[in-house]
Scaffold this active site. Structure first.
Site, PDB file in Angstrom:
ATOM      1  CG  ASP A  63      -0.338  -0.367   2.261  1.00 48.86           C
ATOM      2  OD1 ASP A  63       0.814  -0.296   2.503  1.00 48.86           O
ATOM      3  OD2 ASP A  63      -1.064  -0.806   3.378  1.00 48.86           O
ATOM      4  CG  ASP A 132      -8.868  -1.515  11.920  1.00 41.77           C
ATOM      5  OD1 ASP A 132      -8.210  -1.979  11.405  1.00 41.77           O
ATOM      6  OD2 ASP A 132      -9.489  -0.269  11.378  1.00 41.77           O
ATOM      7  CG  HIS A 134      -6.123  -1.839   8.710  1.00 40.04           C
ATOM      8  ND1 HIS A 134      -6.157  -0.838   9.711  1.00 40.04           N
ATOM      9  CD2 HIS A 134      -4.618  -2.036   8.341  1.00 40.04           C
ATOM     10  CE1 HIS A 134      -5.220  -0.317   9.863  1.00 40.04           C
ATOM     11  NE2 HIS A 134      -4.326  -0.925   9.094  1.00 40.04           N
ATOM     12  CD  GLU A 139      -8.939   1.249   7.730  1.00 31.75           C
ATOM     13  OE1 GLU A 139      -8.850   0.374   8.503  1.00 31.75           O
ATOM     14  OE2 GLU A 139      -8.316   2.306   7.789  1.00 31.75           O
TER      15      GLU A 139
HETATM   16  C1  GLP Z   1      -0.658   0.501   8.567  1.00 42.41           C
HETATM   17  C2  GLP Z   1      -0.145  -0.256   7.257  1.00 42.41           C
HETATM   18  C3  GLP Z   1      -0.359  -1.998   7.694  1.00 42.41           C
HETATM   19  C4  GLP Z   1      -0.065  -2.197   9.065  1.00 42.41           C
HETATM   20  C5  GLP Z   1      -0.792  -1.505   9.963  1.00 42.41           C
HETATM   21  C6  GLP Z   1      -0.037  -1.773  11.475  1.00 42.41           C
HETATM   22  O1  GLP Z   1      -1.893   0.871   8.448  1.00 42.41           O
HETATM   23  N1  GLP Z   1      -1.131  -0.051   6.013  1.00 42.41           N
HETATM   24  O2  GLP Z   1       0.239  -2.596   6.467  1.00 42.41           O
HETATM   25  O3  GLP Z   1       0.054  -3.513   9.047  1.00 42.41           O
HETATM   26  O4  GLP Z   1      -0.400  -0.221   9.846  1.00 42.41           O
HETATM   27  O5  GLP Z   1       0.902  -0.975  11.813  1.00 42.41           O
HETATM   28  P1  GLP Z   1       2.024  -1.179  12.711  1.00 42.41           P
HETATM   29  O6  GLP Z   1       2.785  -2.396  12.412  1.00 42.41           O
HETATM   30  O7  GLP Z   1       2.632  -0.025  13.040  1.00 42.41           O
HETATM   31  O8  GLP Z   1       1.466  -1.594  13.947  1.00 42.41           O
END
Ligand code: GLP
Length: 256
Positions: A63, A132, A134, A139
């Site tokens: 992404d 959540d 995702h 989402e």
């Molecule tokens: C973002 C990314 C996801 C990731 C998520 C969790 O939203 N697009 O790919 O898994 O954050 O982030 P973190 O690893 O910082 O908790």
């Protein structure tokens, strides 16, 4: 699903690194799907320290934010360059990250899907998870059959990611993300989650019903998923003792 519970993020990331290292040794032209966020940081450091040959590896990131310049420190282009690509011998032309500044976003997304297909599909997709549930930026309420497309971030995700941007207002609303259908086509998925903030999403992913309300739960339909957790992320799993026993008693031929 194979649930791997380790005492610390360091040990869980170490297992993920060994799984990927083995893939790159067995298949030097492997296609990796990569994730951003704080969760895979240690994994990428470990991979960079392993002196693996990345010269024939192809990567596709999950992404990217829409509208952030590539050079912005919080763009996922910057994240990947700083945290992995500048430390390994990957060929720049083999790196694919969604272009959040594409003039025609639907056309770009279709081309991104086509490039994944042309590369032979993703051998192993690294995933983090949002609080959540995702995956990528899919989402809750995302179609479980979705493909690469534009998404709008929820207020919770914008709040969660505000820590990287200094303020919530600075977090973009829109992103490009691989779809859930795209992620489900990877031959293997490797999901990492650390910390108690992820415990509810992980419990839903592994033991809850499959629902677009917790998008990662769709992985229950995937034939090859490994979930690498630290203890706090695993604290709401009802069958944690069973998963630990399975892991501790794996036949030698099944380990890395
Ligand atoms: C973002 C990314 C996801 C990731 C998520 C969790 O939203 N697009 O790919 O898994 O954050 O982030 P973190 O690893 O910082 O908790």
């Amino acid at each position: 699903m194979e649930i791997i519970i380790q005492p610390t993020p360091e040990e869980a990331a170490g297992i993920a690194a060994r799984i990927i290292a083995r893939l790159l040794r067995d298949k030097p032209g492997a296609v990796l799907g990569l994730a951003t966020g704080s969760t895979p940081l240690r994994l990428y450091q470990m991979l960079a320290g392993m002196k693996l040959d990345w010269s024939r590896v192809t990567t596709f990131n999950l992404d990217e934010y829409i509208g952030l310049p590539r050079e912005h420190p919080q763009s996922y282009h910057s994240f990947m360059r700083e945290n992995l690509f500048r430390h390994v011998n990957i060929a720049p032309e083999n790196i694919h990250i969604p272009d959040g500044n594409a003039a025609d976003i639907p056309a770009f997304c279709a081309v991104y899907e086509e490039r994944i297909r042309a590369a032979g599909g993703i051998d192993l997709q690294v995933l983090g998870i949002g609080g959540d549930g995702h995956i990528g930026f899919n989402e809750p309420s995302s179609s479980l059959a979705s493909r690469t497309r534009i998404k709008t971030l929820t207020p919770q995700t914008r709040r969660d990611n505000a820590r990287f941007f200094g303020s919530e207002q600075a977090v973009p609303h829109h992103v490009i993300t691989m779809g859930i259908g795209t992620i489900m086509e990877a031959r293997q998925n490797l999901l990492l989650a650390f910390g108690e903030k992820k415990a509810a999403a992980i419990a839903g992913t592994v033991e809850g019903p499959v629902t677009a309300d917790n998008p990662a739960s769709v992985l229950q339909f995937h034939p090859s998923v490994k979930v690498c957790l630290d203890e706090p992320a695993a604290c709401r799993l009802r069958r944690a003792d069973y998963y630990r026993w399975v892991f501790d008693n794996k036949p030698a031929w099944q380990t890395w």
